[in-house]
Design a protein around this motif. Structure first.
Motif, PDB file in Angstrom:
ATOM      1  N   LEU A 181       0.676  -1.045   0.041  1.00  0.00           N
ATOM      2  CA  LEU A 181      -0.073   0.134   0.100  1.00  0.00           C
ATOM      3  C   LEU A 181       1.176   1.247  -0.413  1.00  0.00           C
ATOM      4  O   LEU A 181       1.889   1.301   0.834  1.00  0.00           O
ATOM      5  CB  LEU A 181      -0.865  -0.110   1.656  1.00  0.00           C
ATOM      6  CG  LEU A 181      -2.037   1.066   1.432  1.00  0.00           C
ATOM      7  CD1 LEU A 181      -3.234   0.880   0.616  1.00  0.00           C
ATOM      8  CD2 LEU A 181      -2.231   1.170   3.045  1.00  0.00           C
ATOM      9  N   ARG A 182       0.560   2.327  -0.939  1.00  0.00           N
ATOM     10  CA  ARG A 182       1.363   3.148  -1.312  1.00  0.00           C
ATOM     11  C   ARG A 182       0.578   4.674  -0.324  1.00  0.00           C
ATOM     12  O   ARG A 182      -0.267   4.754  -0.601  1.00  0.00           O
ATOM     13  CB  ARG A 182       1.373   4.032  -2.157  1.00  0.00           C
ATOM     14  CG  ARG A 182       2.734   5.170  -2.418  1.00  0.00           C
ATOM     15  CD  ARG A 182       2.532   5.215  -3.947  1.00  0.00           C
ATOM     16  NE  ARG A 182       1.213   6.118  -4.605  1.00  0.00           N
ATOM     17  CZ  ARG A 182       1.550   5.514  -5.805  1.00  0.00           C
ATOM     18  NH1 ARG A 182       2.058   4.840  -6.724  1.00  0.00           N
ATOM     19  NH2 ARG A 182       0.225   5.722  -6.353  1.00  0.00           N
ATOM     20  N   ASP A 183       1.302   5.432   1.166  1.00  0.00           N
ATOM     21  CA  ASP A 183       0.360   5.756   1.565  1.00  0.00           C
ATOM     22  C   ASP A 183       1.602   6.885   2.296  1.00  0.00           C
ATOM     23  O   ASP A 183       1.542   7.503   3.353  1.00  0.00           O
ATOM     24  CB  ASP A 183       0.744   4.810   3.159  1.00  0.00           C
ATOM     25  CG  ASP A 183       1.448   4.857   3.623  1.00  0.00           C
ATOM     26  OD1 ASP A 183       2.500   4.440   2.899  1.00  0.00           O
ATOM     27  OD2 ASP A 183       1.313   4.607   4.737  1.00  0.00           O
ATOM     28  N   ALA A 184       2.120   7.268   1.351  1.00  0.00           N
ATOM     29  CA  ALA A 184       2.589   8.357   1.173  1.00  0.00           C
ATOM     30  C   ALA A 184       2.315  10.019   1.913  1.00  0.00           C
ATOM     31  O   ALA A 184       1.165  10.090   0.677  1.00  0.00           O
ATOM     32  CB  ALA A 184       3.733   9.004  -0.106  1.00  0.00           C
ATOM     33  N   PRO A 185       2.501  10.699   2.405  1.00  0.00           N
ATOM     34  CA  PRO A 185       1.682  12.186   2.965  1.00  0.00           C
ATOM     35  C   PRO A 185       1.749  13.150   1.971  1.00  0.00           C
ATOM     36  O   PRO A 185       3.120  12.767   0.707  1.00  0.00           O
ATOM     37  CB  PRO A 185       2.024  12.379   4.228  1.00  0.00           C
ATOM     38  CG  PRO A 185       3.394  11.861   4.583  1.00  0.00           C
ATOM     39  CD  PRO A 185       3.587  10.364   3.729  1.00  0.00           C
ATOM     40  N   GLY A 186       1.341  13.608   1.539  1.00  0.00           N
ATOM     41  CA  GLY A 186       1.226  14.883   0.580  1.00  0.00           C
ATOM     42  C   GLY A 186       2.354  16.156   1.102  1.00  0.00           C
ATOM     43  O   GLY A 186       2.822  15.701   1.681  1.00  0.00           O
ATOM     44  N   ALA A 187       2.935  16.773   0.971  1.00  0.00           N
ATOM     45  CA  ALA A 187       4.390  17.682   0.190  1.00  0.00           C
ATOM     46  C   ALA A 187       3.514  18.540   1.904  1.00  0.00           C
ATOM     47  O   ALA A 187       4.219  19.258   2.108  1.00  0.00           O
ATOM     48  CB  ALA A 187       4.593  18.201  -0.721  1.00  0.00           C
ATOM     49  N   ASP A 188       2.249  18.960   1.233  1.00  0.00           N
ATOM     50  CA  ASP A 188       3.008  20.038   3.296  1.00  0.00           C
ATOM     51  C   ASP A 188       2.120  18.975   4.336  1.00  0.00           C
ATOM     52  O   ASP A 188       2.864  19.931   5.294  1.00  0.00           O
ATOM     53  CB  ASP A 188       1.106  20.665   2.916  1.00  0.00           C
ATOM     54  CG  ASP A 188       0.998  21.963   1.142  1.00  0.00           C
ATOM     55  OD1 ASP A 188       2.081  21.544   1.046  1.00  0.00           O
ATOM     56  OD2 ASP A 188       0.110  22.062   0.875  1.00  0.00           O
ATOM     57  N   GLN A 189       1.689  18.180   4.143  1.00  0.00           N
ATOM     58  CA  GLN A 189       1.138  17.512   4.855  1.00  0.00           C
ATOM     59  C   GLN A 189       2.568  16.999   5.760  1.00  0.00           C
ATOM     60  O   GLN A 189       2.614  16.573   6.537  1.00  0.00           O
ATOM     61  CB  GLN A 189       0.437  16.277   4.986  1.00  0.00           C
ATOM     62  CG  GLN A 189       0.359  15.201   6.424  1.00  0.00           C
ATOM     63  CD  GLN A 189       0.226  13.629   5.932  1.00  0.00           C
ATOM     64  OE1 GLN A 189      -0.981  13.205   4.972  1.00  0.00           O
ATOM     65  NE2 GLN A 189      -0.567  12.865   6.710  1.00  0.00           N
ATOM     66  N   ALA A 190       3.603  16.041   5.251  1.00  0.00           N
ATOM     67  CA  ALA A 190       5.201  15.463   5.116  1.00  0.00           C
ATOM     68  C   ALA A 190       5.970  16.830   5.837  1.00  0.00           C
ATOM     69  O   ALA A 190       6.757  16.279   6.938  1.00  0.00           O
ATOM     70  CB  ALA A 190       5.794  15.132   3.952  1.00  0.00           C
ATOM     71  N   ALA A 191       5.817  18.312   5.402  1.00  0.00           N
ATOM     72  CA  ALA A 191       6.762  19.333   5.780  1.00  0.00           C
ATOM     73  C   ALA A 191       6.325  19.444   7.510  1.00  0.00           C
ATOM     74  O   ALA A 191       6.722  20.334   8.109  1.00  0.00           O
ATOM     75  CB  ALA A 191       6.884  20.226   5.223  1.00  0.00           C
ATOM     76  N   ALA A 192       4.652  19.442   7.917  1.00  0.00           N
ATOM     77  CA  ALA A 192       3.674  19.597   8.440  1.00  0.00           C
ATOM     78  C   ALA A 192       4.722  18.794  10.061  1.00  0.00           C
ATOM     79  O   ALA A 192       4.131  19.195  11.230  1.00  0.00           O
ATOM     80  CB  ALA A 192       2.617  20.147   8.495  1.00  0.00           C
ATOM     81  N   VAL A 193       5.318  17.688   9.724  1.00  0.00           N
ATOM     82  CA  VAL A 193       5.379  16.769  10.681  1.00  0.00           C
ATOM     83  C   VAL A 193       6.614  17.387  11.395  1.00  0.00           C
ATOM     84  O   VAL A 193       7.449  17.296  10.730  1.00  0.00           O
ATOM     85  CB  VAL A 193       5.285  15.414  10.060  1.00  0.00           C
ATOM     86  CG1 VAL A 193       5.730  14.700  11.456  1.00  0.00           C
ATOM     87  CG2 VAL A 193       4.030  14.879   9.023  1.00  0.00           C
ATOM     88  N   PRO A 194       6.352  17.467  13.087  1.00  0.00           N
ATOM     89  CA  PRO A 194       7.350  17.159  13.772  1.00  0.00           C
ATOM     90  C   PRO A 194       7.795  16.312  14.180  1.00  0.00           C
ATOM     91  O   PRO A 194       7.446  15.342  14.258  1.00  0.00           O
ATOM     92  CB  PRO A 194       6.399  18.313  14.421  1.00  0.00           C
ATOM     93  CG  PRO A 194       5.095  17.300  15.169  1.00  0.00           C
ATOM     94  CD  PRO A 194       4.986  17.487  13.322  1.00  0.00           C
TER      95      PRO A 194
END
Length: 392
Positions: A181-194
């Protein structure tokens, strides 16, 4: 039609292959002790090094999962793990074996975090529990690796055994990885992950529950063969069935576990499982001959089977945490039990006995029994729908 059937099979295959590697380690430890002429204390240090590799790498793969998704993380970790068992067998001396074991621990630890996160993603997409059966496939792999390992080593040697396992593992990856399953977050979501530890205490308390649940499993994985061989006089081929019995019953119960959790709820399932595991460990510790101890390990496997999957599923669905973060905390804490604590058992075994140690581990399971109400986040009825992912 059930969504993502290919992804369900693919993540199950990854659990199977990881279990094959870990199970193949079980009969290898007595062989390494004999080849390197080392004591239980030095072997315990080797197990400790394996654990250090795992718990060091696990948080990194938790962060990688949060940033890039579990599919990317599991691909990287799975291929890193591929040559490690062969490297351990080819390492000529104690220090090179230690280095290979460190790499082995780090690779299987990173793979464990990522594949558990991928299983949680599939659970969310399907709105149905699959974690117990995924761990059932891990147990099948452990059963194959541990059960056949001693006999294969006896027949074709340590290196031949490692080569066969490596080839089977590599072939499995080629088939499974394209279908996860490909579950990569979107660019905005990934940048927001602390990239920091969660502030909520809940993941750490669930982690404590996982820690105490996995210490007995680690003690069976790493020391059952030594216990049966050195304290009870079992042959190497028979000694390998200590962990194999546990892995076999764990596999059966884990395939039943998702339905049990659906019918009884996660909390009640966890409580019953803990009590059964305590009884099995007590039987193994009180046994006076190998077959009875193996039976005890088998009963313990029935109980241990669904304790860890429930904890992982609960951790992967803690509200307010980014994907992979809560799970990486719990897997790191839990696997410090399965990988670090058994290193201390080698030292304890030189001052007491494995019999007393296994009885003490039964008492340790009072902790997850008392913390069992925290497992309620593993029940899907209380969780909002999650956006589905895509297949790779």
């Amino acid at each position: 039609m059930t969504p993502f059937p290919g992804a369900r099979r693919a993540v199950s295959a990854l659990f199977l292959l990881n279990g094959l590697l870990v199970g193949s380690w079980a009969p290898k430890l007595p062989t390494l002790m004999q080849r390197l002429e080392i004591s239980e204390a030095v072997a315990g240090l080797m197990v400790l090094v394996l654990g250090i590799g795992s718990v060091t790498i696990m948080p990194l793969f938790g962060a990688l999962t949060a940033r890039r998704g579990s599919a990317h993380a599991v691909r990287l970790a799975a291929w890193l793990a591929m040559p490690t068992l062969l490297l351990i067998s080819l390492a000529p001396g104690l220090w090179t074996v230690f280095a290979a074991v460190l790499l082995f621990g780090g690779a299987i630890g990173g793979m464990d975090v990522a594949m558990n996160a991928n299983a949680v993603a599939v659970e969310r997409a399907r709105r149905r529990a699959i974690m117990s059966s995924c761990h059932g496939f891990w147990s099948l792999g452990g059963l194959a690796g541990a059960g056949a390992g001693g006999a294969v080593i006896t027949l074709i040697g340590e290196t031949g055994h490692a080569l066969i396992v490596t080839l089977v593992y590599s072939a499995g990856l080629v088939l499974a990885l394209p279908r996860i399953l490909r579950d990569a977050p979107g660019a905005d979501q990934a940048a927001a992950v602390p990239l920091r530890l969660p502030r909520s205490p809940l993941p750490y308390v669930i982690g404590l529950m996982a820690l105490c649940s996995m210490i007995p499993e680690g003690a069976i994985l790493d020391w059952a063969a030594v216990y049966l061989q050195r304290e009870m006089g079992a042959s190497l081929a028979l000694a390998g069935w200590g962990f194999a019995a546990c892995a076999g019953t764990m596999a059966v119960m884990r395939f039943l576990g998702d339905e049990l959790r659906r019918r009884m709820g996660a909390v009640r399932t966890l409580r019953i499982s803990t009590l059964v595991a305590m009884a099995g460990l007590g039987l193994a510790g009180l046994a006076d001959q190998p077959l009875l101890a193996i039976a005890g390990f088998g009963v313990a496997g029935i109980g241990i089977a669904n304790m860890v999957p429930i904890a992982f599923s609960a951790a992967g669905n803690v509200p307010g945490l980014a994907q992979g973060v809560g799970l990486s905390v719990v897997t790191t804490m839990g696997y410090s039990g399965i990988l670090l604590a058994p290193g201390s058992i080698g030292w304890l075994a030189e001052h007491t006995s494995f019999s007393l140690i296994y009885m003490g581990l039964a008492a340790l399971l009072l902790v997850p029994l008392l913390l069992s109400p925290l497992a309620r986040t593993a029940d899907f009825d209380d969780r909002p729908d999650a956006a589905p992912a895509q297949t790779a």
